[in-house]
Design an enzyme around this catalytic site. Structure first.
Site, mmCIF file in Angstrom:
data_model
loop_
_atom_site.group_PDB
_atom_site.id
_atom_site.type_symbol
_atom_site.label_atom_id
_atom_site.label_comp_id
_atom_site.label_asym_id
_atom_site.label_seq_id
_atom_site.Cartn_x
_atom_site.Cartn_y
_atom_site.Cartn_z
ATOM 1 N N HIS A 72 25.709 -3.094 32.399
ATOM 2 C CA HIS A 72 24.284 -3.031 32.304
ATOM 3 C C HIS A 72 23.423 -3.630 33.242
ATOM 4 C CE1 HIS A 72 24.283 -2.392 27.577
ATOM 5 N NE2 HIS A 72 25.399 -1.793 28.071
ATOM 6 N N TYR A 200 16.013 -6.977 22.817
ATOM 7 C CA TYR A 200 15.553 -8.286 22.215
ATOM 8 C C TYR A 200 14.150 -8.091 21.717
ATOM 9 C CZ TYR A 200 19.381 -10.718 24.749
ATOM 10 O OH TYR A 200 20.723 -10.854 25.129
ATOM 11 N N PRO A 292 22.236 -18.480 20.847
ATOM 12 C CA PRO A 292 22.639 -17.114 21.392
ATOM 13 C C PRO A 292 22.033 -16.450 22.336
ATOM 14 C CG PRO A 292 22.958 -17.014 19.266
ATOM 15 C CD PRO A 292 22.376 -18.363 19.312
ATOM 16 N N LYS A 296 24.226 -16.977 26.734
ATOM 17 C CA LYS A 296 24.971 -17.890 27.733
ATOM 18 C C LYS A 296 26.072 -18.685 27.216
ATOM 19 C CE LYS A 296 22.361 -17.025 31.067
ATOM 20 N NZ LYS A 296 22.988 -15.569 31.177
ATOM 21 N N TYR A 384 19.425 -14.194 33.424
ATOM 22 C CA TYR A 384 20.343 -13.624 32.542
ATOM 23 C C TYR A 384 21.439 -13.031 33.041
ATOM 24 C CZ TYR A 384 20.982 -10.428 28.498
ATOM 25 O OH TYR A 384 21.818 -10.205 27.284
#
Ligand code: RFL
Ligand code: PHB
Length: 389
Positions: A72, A200, A292, A296, A384
């Site tokens: 991704h 998200y 979550p 990580k 990220y």
């Protein structure tokens, strides 16, 4: 019995560490409280940083990941009517791979078995003795018989509820904790993902996450009450709530189906310091937990394994203890940054029960800034995809 390194816990940290050490000629024994089938039935993380992907290749378990994992290059952050696509490739030249923790664990078990690794399952009453001496040992019971293994070092990879951290005296250990007033209800379903990247999403009704495992396996989460139970949620209620929380274009195209797994995870930030006591090292969830949001948990466990395996390999190759002496400080420096990022993502995207109008404006301002600033997006992307080891 004697070995060089005893690994307590056969989750991803313990398996990866064992594999890296055994491949370097270091003898290990792994003790796992549950059965292999039980460990493999846990559905957890899904997003792997390149640091973890590289380590899996180094451990000889990269083949299926390479064939079946999905790379991704970005993610979608949605807040009310605002949608921001954060482009990892543009900001970092790096990416993440979507491949379930269950698959990682499965591949690691296969590799451990191929190496004829020494693993003992269903152990009880594991106790660490004399970790602060030059002759540590671990005692455990298996099928009613007590065993003792002496060793050079012990790796505590036994998760948040394990015995390793609890062995460190209170006078040495410092713990830092934040418990969030909500949980995540997760559903796995054999349906095509609603989008080809993760979403998200924060809405007035709460947070939701659209994730995936493959073309026909989706993983969705919704923020729920901390004392909620999966039995309170029919599949229909879950899908209706998810639709209410994600951007309309995705709500309209969401394909639903029966859930094949439904569970609730509490959200917690937790760090214990130091990560070493004498000849005992803590690794992964045994030493720290992140909420979550930000994906990580598994990745931070992997960076611990990197530092510890390098330190132990250096010691057994050269006698130099520099790497293991620096382990706790090095690992913690990276852990705290992952803690910061996970806490920030969690604070930004969830509805808090005691949230004031001011707090909401702060979230909105943060989102506006993220939308308007390339640098802010770069900071998110950098964290990220994972900070360097
Ligand atoms: P694990 O996976 O908890 O494995 C520890 C292993 O140790 C065993 N054990 C013992 N063995 C011998 N003797 C004892 N006394 C023992 N006590 C325990 C346990 O049976 C287990 O097999 O820790 P590890 O290896 O450090 O791996 C860490 C990751 O599993 C963890 O960080 C992530 O899964 C966290 N996490 C998530 N992370 C994400 O990035 N995204 C997610 O969606 C996500 N979902 C989750 C999660 C963690 C959860 N937990 C721990 C409650 C969902 C849940 C429910
Ligand atoms: C998952 O796919 O399970 C997942 C992905 C991203 C997260 C948390 C969980 O931040």
């Amino acid at each position: 019995m004697r070995t060089q390194v005893i690994i307590i816990g056969g989750g991803p940290s313990g398996l990866l560490l064992g594999q890296l050490l055994d491949r370097s000629g270091i003898e290990t024994v792994t003790l796992e409280r549950k059965s292999k089938a039980y460990v493999l039935s846990r559905i957890r993380a899904g997003v792997l940083e390149t640091g973890l992907v590289d380590q899996l290749h180094a451990a000889g378990v990269g083949e299926r990941l390479k064939a079946e994992g999905f790379v991704h290059d970005g993610t979608v952050i949605s807040y009310g009517d605002t949608q921001i696509r954060v482009d990892f490739a543009e900001h970092t030249n790096a990416n993440v791979t979507v491949y379930g923790q269950t698959e990682v664990t499965h591949d690691l078990y296969a590799a451990r078995e191929a190496l004829k690794a020494q693993m003992v399952f269903d152990v009880e009453n594991v106790q660490i003795e004399d970790a602060d001496s030059d002759a540590p040992s671990v005692v455990y019971t298996k099928d009613g018989t007590q065993h003792r293994i002496t060793c050079d070092y012990i790796a505590g990879c036994d998760g948040f509820h394990g015995v390793s951290r609890k062995t460190i005296p209170d006078t040495v250990l410092r713990e830092y904790e934040k418990v969030y007033p909500f949980g995540w209800l997760g559903v796995l379903s054999e349906t095509p993902p609603v989008h080809d990247e993760l979403i998200y999403a924060s809405s007035k009704a709460g947070f939701a996450l659209c994730s995936m495992r493959n073309e026909n396996l989706s993983r969705y989460y919704i923020q729920c009450a901390i004392d909620d139970s999966p039995q309170n949620w029919t599949d229909d209620a879950f899908w209706t709530t998810l639709r209410e929380r994600i951007p309309q274009e995705y709500a309209e195209t969401l394909v639903t189906g029966p859930s094949i797994e439904k569970s609730i995870a509490p959200l917690r930030s937790f760090v214990s310091e130091p990560m070493r006591w004498g000849r005992l090292f803590l690794c992964g969830d045994a030493a720290h937990i992140v909420p979550p949001t930000g994906a990580k948990g598994l990745n931070t466990a992997a960076s611990d394994v990197h530092y510890l395996s390098q330190g132990l390999i250096q010691y057994y190759d050269t006698g130099d203890t520099g790497g293991i002496d620096n382990y706790s400080a090095k690992a913690l420096a990276r852990v705290w940054k992952a803690e910061r990022f996970s806490w920030w993502m969690t604070s930004l995207l969830h509805q808090f029960p005691d949230q004031s109008e001011f707090d909401l404006r702060m979230q909105q301002a943060e989102i506006d800034f993220l939308q308007s600033s390339d640098q802010a997006q770069a900071v998110l992307a950098q964290n990220y995809v994972g900070l360097p080891y």
